[in-house]
Motif scaffolding. Structure first.
Motif, PDB file in Angstrom:
ATOM      1  N   ASP A 143      49.770  23.478  91.366  1.00 47.66           N
ATOM      2  CA  ASP A 143      49.056  24.747  91.481  1.00 47.66           C
ATOM      3  C   ASP A 143      48.855  25.156  92.939  1.00 47.66           C
ATOM      4  OD1 ASP A 143      48.912  24.715  88.749  1.00 47.66           O
ATOM      5  OD2 ASP A 143      46.810  24.137  88.644  1.00 47.66           O
ATOM      6  N   SER A 144      48.349  24.236  93.758  1.00 47.18           N
ATOM      7  CA  SER A 144      48.090  24.589  95.153  1.00 47.18           C
ATOM      8  C   SER A 144      49.386  24.782  95.937  1.00 47.18           C
ATOM      9  CB  SER A 144      47.214  23.531  95.834  1.00 47.18           C
ATOM     10  OG  SER A 144      47.853  22.277  95.884  1.00 47.18           O
ATOM     11  N   THR A 145      50.458  24.057  95.564  1.00 48.54           N
ATOM     12  CA  THR A 145      51.750  24.257  96.230  1.00 48.54           C
ATOM     13  C   THR A 145      52.340  25.602  95.836  1.00 48.54           C
ATOM     14  OG1 THR A 145      52.118  21.869  96.219  1.00 48.54           O
ATOM     15  CG2 THR A 145      54.011  23.256  96.695  1.00 48.54           C
ATOM     16  N   PHE A 146      52.103  26.011  94.593  1.00 45.90           N
ATOM     17  CA  PHE A 146      52.532  27.341  94.161  1.00 45.90           C
ATOM     18  C   PHE A 146      51.818  28.418  94.977  1.00 45.90           C
ATOM     19  CE2 PHE A 146      51.419  31.024  91.447  1.00 45.90           C
ATOM     20  CZ  PHE A 146      52.678  31.595  91.360  1.00 45.90           C
ATOM     21  N   LEU A 147      50.517  28.263  95.195  1.00 44.76           N
ATOM     22  CA  LEU A 147      49.789  29.239  96.006  1.00 44.76           C
ATOM     23  C   LEU A 147      50.311  29.256  97.434  1.00 44.76           C
ATOM     24  CD1 LEU A 147      46.089  28.859  94.814  1.00 44.76           C
ATOM     25  CD2 LEU A 147      47.904  30.355  93.960  1.00 44.76           C
ATOM     26  N   LEU A 148      50.668  28.095  97.938  1.00 43.51           N
ATOM     27  CA  LEU A 148      51.277  28.009  99.262  1.00 43.51           C
ATOM     28  C   LEU A 148      52.544  28.859  99.316  1.00 43.51           C
ATOM     29  CD1 LEU A 148      50.787  26.311 101.924  1.00 43.51           C
ATOM     30  CD2 LEU A 148      52.570  24.788 101.056  1.00 43.51           C
ATOM     31  N   LEU A 173      44.337  38.294 100.260  1.00 47.22           N
ATOM     32  CA  LEU A 173      43.568  37.172 100.798  1.00 47.22           C
ATOM     33  C   LEU A 173      44.125  36.661 102.124  1.00 47.22           C
ATOM     34  CD1 LEU A 173      42.914  35.137  97.519  1.00 47.22           C
ATOM     35  CD2 LEU A 173      41.421  36.781  98.652  1.00 47.22           C
ATOM     36  N   SER A 174      44.849  37.505 102.817  1.00 52.66           N
ATOM     37  CA  SER A 174      45.416  37.125 104.108  1.00 52.66           C
ATOM     38  C   SER A 174      44.352  36.527 105.025  1.00 52.66           C
ATOM     39  CB  SER A 174      46.033  38.360 104.776  1.00 52.66           C
ATOM     40  OG  SER A 174      46.499  38.072 106.065  1.00 52.66           O
ATOM     41  N   HIS A 175      44.700  35.433 105.704  1.00 47.75           N
ATOM     42  CA  HIS A 175      43.821  34.719 106.640  1.00 47.75           C
ATOM     43  C   HIS A 175      42.704  33.920 105.947  1.00 47.75           C
ATOM     44  CE1 HIS A 175      45.674  37.699 109.367  1.00 47.75           C
ATOM     45  NE2 HIS A 175      45.494  36.772 110.314  1.00 47.75           N
ATOM     46  N   CYS A 176      42.788  33.752 104.647  1.00 47.88           N
ATOM     47  CA  CYS A 176      41.743  32.987 103.965  1.00 47.88           C
ATOM     48  C   CYS A 176      41.968  31.486 104.145  1.00 47.88           C
ATOM     49  CB  CYS A 176      41.718  33.324 102.473  1.00 47.88           C
ATOM     50  SG  CYS A 176      43.061  32.569 101.521  1.00 47.88           S
ATOM     51  N   ASN A 177      41.012  30.693 103.701  1.00 47.37           N
ATOM     52  CA  ASN A 177      41.131  29.243 103.675  1.00 47.37           C
ATOM     53  C   ASN A 177      41.550  28.806 102.275  1.00 47.37           C
ATOM     54  OD1 ASN A 177      40.149  28.936 106.369  1.00 47.37           O
ATOM     55  ND2 ASN A 177      38.071  29.270 105.606  1.00 47.37           N
ATOM     56  N   LEU A 178      42.504  27.900 102.201  1.00 45.87           N
ATOM     57  CA  LEU A 178      43.022  27.444 100.924  1.00 45.87           C
ATOM     58  C   LEU A 178      42.919  25.930 100.827  1.00 45.87           C
ATOM     59  CD1 LEU A 178      44.628  28.111  98.256  1.00 45.87           C
ATOM     60  CD2 LEU A 178      46.715  27.650  99.569  1.00 45.87           C
ATOM     61  N   MET A 179      42.242  25.449  99.775  1.00 49.91           N
ATOM     62  CA  MET A 179      42.194  24.021  99.520  1.00 49.91           C
ATOM     63  C   MET A 179      43.551  23.591  98.953  1.00 49.91           C
ATOM     64  SD  MET A 179      39.356  23.011 100.629  1.00 49.91           S
ATOM     65  CE  MET A 179      39.654  21.304 100.144  1.00 49.91           C
ATOM     66  N   PHE A 180      44.213  22.693  99.665  1.00 54.73           N
ATOM     67  CA  PHE A 180      45.570  22.281  99.307  1.00 54.73           C
ATOM     68  C   PHE A 180      45.569  20.800  98.930  1.00 54.73           C
ATOM     69  CE2 PHE A 180      49.772  20.602 100.612  1.00 54.73           C
ATOM     70  CZ  PHE A 180      50.553  21.333  99.738  1.00 54.73           C
ATOM     71  N   LYS A 205      53.573  32.204 101.514  1.00 59.55           N
ATOM     72  CA  LYS A 205      54.846  32.203 102.243  1.00 59.55           C
ATOM     73  C   LYS A 205      55.663  33.438 101.883  1.00 59.55           C
ATOM     74  CE  LYS A 205      58.115  30.083 104.740  1.00 59.55           C
ATOM     75  NZ  LYS A 205      57.964  29.773 106.184  1.00 59.55           N
ATOM     76  N   ALA A 206      55.745  33.743 100.585  1.00 63.82           N
ATOM     77  CA  ALA A 206      56.513  34.902 100.128  1.00 63.82           C
ATOM     78  C   ALA A 206      55.882  36.206 100.606  1.00 63.82           C
ATOM     79  CB  ALA A 206      56.618  34.884  98.608  1.00 63.82           C
ATOM     80  N   GLU A 244      53.240  20.524 107.439  1.00 65.21           N
ATOM     81  CA  GLU A 244      52.839  20.402 108.843  1.00 65.21           C
ATOM     82  C   GLU A 244      53.764  21.162 109.771  1.00 65.21           C
ATOM     83  OE1 GLU A 244      50.662  16.018 108.564  1.00 65.21           O
ATOM     84  OE2 GLU A 244      52.675  16.190 109.402  1.00 65.21           O
ATOM     85  N   ASN A 245      55.025  21.332 109.367  1.00 63.31           N
ATOM     86  CA  ASN A 245      55.990  22.060 110.196  1.00 63.31           C
ATOM     87  C   ASN A 245      55.920  23.570 110.009  1.00 63.31           C
ATOM     88  OD1 ASN A 245      57.025  19.743 111.350  1.00 63.31           O
ATOM     89  ND2 ASN A 245      58.686  19.534 109.858  1.00 63.31           N
ATOM     90  N   ASN A 246      55.302  24.020 108.909  1.00 64.12           N
ATOM     91  CA  ASN A 246      55.361  25.447 108.588  1.00 64.12           C
ATOM     92  C   ASN A 246      54.009  26.121 108.401  1.00 64.12           C
ATOM     93  OD1 ASN A 246      58.428  26.155 107.894  1.00 64.12           O
ATOM     94  ND2 ASN A 246      58.013  24.084 107.142  1.00 64.12           N
ATOM     95  N   PHE A 247      52.928  25.365 108.349  1.00 61.40           N
ATOM     96  CA  PHE A 247      51.603  25.937 108.114  1.00 61.40           C
ATOM     97  C   PHE A 247      50.571  25.265 109.009  1.00 61.40           C
ATOM     98  CE2 PHE A 247      54.015  26.505 104.229  1.00 61.40           C
ATOM     99  CZ  PHE A 247      53.726  27.804 103.853  1.00 61.40           C
ATOM    100  N   ASN A 248      49.414  25.895 109.091  1.00 64.31           N
ATOM    101  CA  ASN A 248      48.274  25.272 109.757  1.00 64.31           C
ATOM    102  C   ASN A 248      47.491  24.486 108.709  1.00 64.31           C
ATOM    103  OD1 ASN A 248      48.794  26.478 112.301  1.00 64.31           O
ATOM    104  ND2 ASN A 248      47.845  28.379 111.603  1.00 64.31           N
ATOM    105  N   ILE A 249      47.395  23.191 108.877  1.00 70.71           N
ATOM    106  CA  ILE A 249      46.682  22.367 107.917  1.00 70.71           C
ATOM    107  C   ILE A 249      45.713  21.443 108.635  1.00 70.71           C
ATOM    108  CG2 ILE A 249      48.521  20.605 107.866  1.00 70.71           C
ATOM    109  CD1 ILE A 249      47.723  20.169 104.870  1.00 70.71           C
ATOM    110  N   THR A 250      44.536  21.310 108.070  1.00 70.78           N
ATOM    111  CA  THR A 250      43.508  20.431 108.613  1.00 70.78           C
ATOM    112  C   THR A 250      43.144  19.410 107.548  1.00 70.78           C
ATOM    113  OG1 THR A 250      42.597  22.190 110.003  1.00 70.78           O
ATOM    114  CG2 THR A 250      41.168  20.298 109.543  1.00 70.78           C
ATOM    115  N   TYR A 251      43.132  18.147 107.939  1.00 69.56           N
ATOM    116  CA  TYR A 251      42.765  17.078 107.013  1.00 69.56           C
ATOM    117  C   TYR A 251      41.288  16.753 107.225  1.00 69.56           C
ATOM    118  CZ  TYR A 251      47.821  16.590 106.670  1.00 69.56           C
ATOM    119  OH  TYR A 251      49.157  16.829 106.486  1.00 69.56           O
TER     120      TYR A 251
END
Length: 308
Positions: free
Chosen positions: A98-103, A86-93, A107-108, A134-141
């Motif tokens: 659960d969503s932090t685990f997917l994050l 799922l590289s380059h997909c959009n993830l609801m965080f 990362k891994a 915010e320091n390690n990923f692209n996130i949009t609010y």
């Protein structure tokens, strides 16, 4: 007492059913829908999605999953491989476990992912986690529902509970109370109650014909899963009849068109092989997920279950 029969019905996997032409009249409700009504997870709002995803019970309904096979692949390894896919997909965080685990999985896997946090009432991420993300990923609010609906290739952590950390119970054994906290966040208080054991065939006696009862029991025999207590019965019912509901519930409840990260045959197989007994734990802290988060991101940030 009815005995289990070894059922040899050939199961053919077919495309997902078309709900537009389904007859929901009471006399034509399919067998698995009536079976689902014994579950504490039964909700009339999701009636179109209470059906046997494997196509075993309902002759006229199409299954969209293959019958589960034995799979001993570690869950974490499979999640990392899924992140690669799922590289380059959009993830609801949401900032929950659960969503932090997917994050942590992305990362891994060292593949890019775009995060979206839906925050109509303001950003509610834990401060330390918010800073890290915010320091390690692209996130949009995003605070407008319509902006979320424009996204494509969006995945969520839904299904994680149902497949791997089940708290499935029968009607009367589990209650859920929705709580709105002072800061506007929402929590759900689950309470578990012990009820006397009633064999599944006895539960079905006044709602099913004898042939239908034998068919359901033969399904459990075909899968080789026990029906010797309420917890095993609840796991069986929810897994075969409520699984489509759990697949769509989060996306339907929030944003139509989203899919679960775990919606693959391999995750189904792993759930069946390795996590059938997870229903015995009433209060899951998801230790395996939290440890992976801490190992991959440096800390688990105190994440917890998050329904919002």
């Amino acid at each position: 007492m009815l005995n289990h029969l070894i059922f040899t019905k050939k199961v053919e996997t077919k495309p997902t059913r078309n709900f537009m032409f389904t007859d929901f009249s009471s006399e034509n409700k399919w067998l698995s829908l009536r079976l689902a009504s014994f579950s504490a997870g039964y909700d009339k709002r999701f009636i179109p999605f209470f059906y046997d995803a494997f196509g075993f019970l309902d002759e006229a309904k199409n299954g969209f999953l293959n019958m589960p096979e034995r799979d001993t692949t570690p869950l974490i390894n499979t999640c990392i491989q899924r992140a690669h896919e799922l590289s380059h997909c959009n993830l609801m965080f949401s900032g929950g476990v659960d969503s932090t685990f997917l994050l942590a999985c992305f990362k891994a896997a060292q593949v890019p992912v775009q995060l979206y946090n839906y925050c109509p009432s303001g950003i509610r991420l834990l401060p330390e986690l918010k800073k890290f993300v915010e320091n390690n990923f692209n996130i949009t609010y995003i605070d407008k529902f319509q902006d979320i609906s424009k996204l494509k290739h969006v995945y969520m952590g839904s299904l994680c509970d149902s497949l791997f950390f089940s708290t499935h119970r029968l009607v009367g054994e589990k209650t859920c109370k929705r709580i709105v906290n002072s800061d506007g966040s929402i929590d759900f208080l689950h309470e578990f109650h012990k009820l006397p054991f009633i064999p599944l065939q006895d539960m079905m006696l006044h709602k099913f014909t004898f042939d239908q009862i034998e068919l359901v029991l033969s399904y459990a025999a075909y899968l080789n899963v026990p029906l010797n207590d309420n917890i095993h019965i609840a796991r069986f019912i929810d897994w075969i009849s409520c699984l489509p509901k759990y697949m769509c519930q989060a996306s339907w409840g929030y944003f139509v068109g989203m899919d679960s990260f775990f919606n693959t045959q391999k995750f189904i197989n792993i759930s069946f092989t390795q996590y059938w007994e997870s229903n015995y734990n009433e209060h899951h802290d998801k230790k395996i997920l939290r440890e992976f988060i801490a190992d991959t991101l440096g800390t688990d940030f105190g994440v917890k279950k998050n329904y919002t």
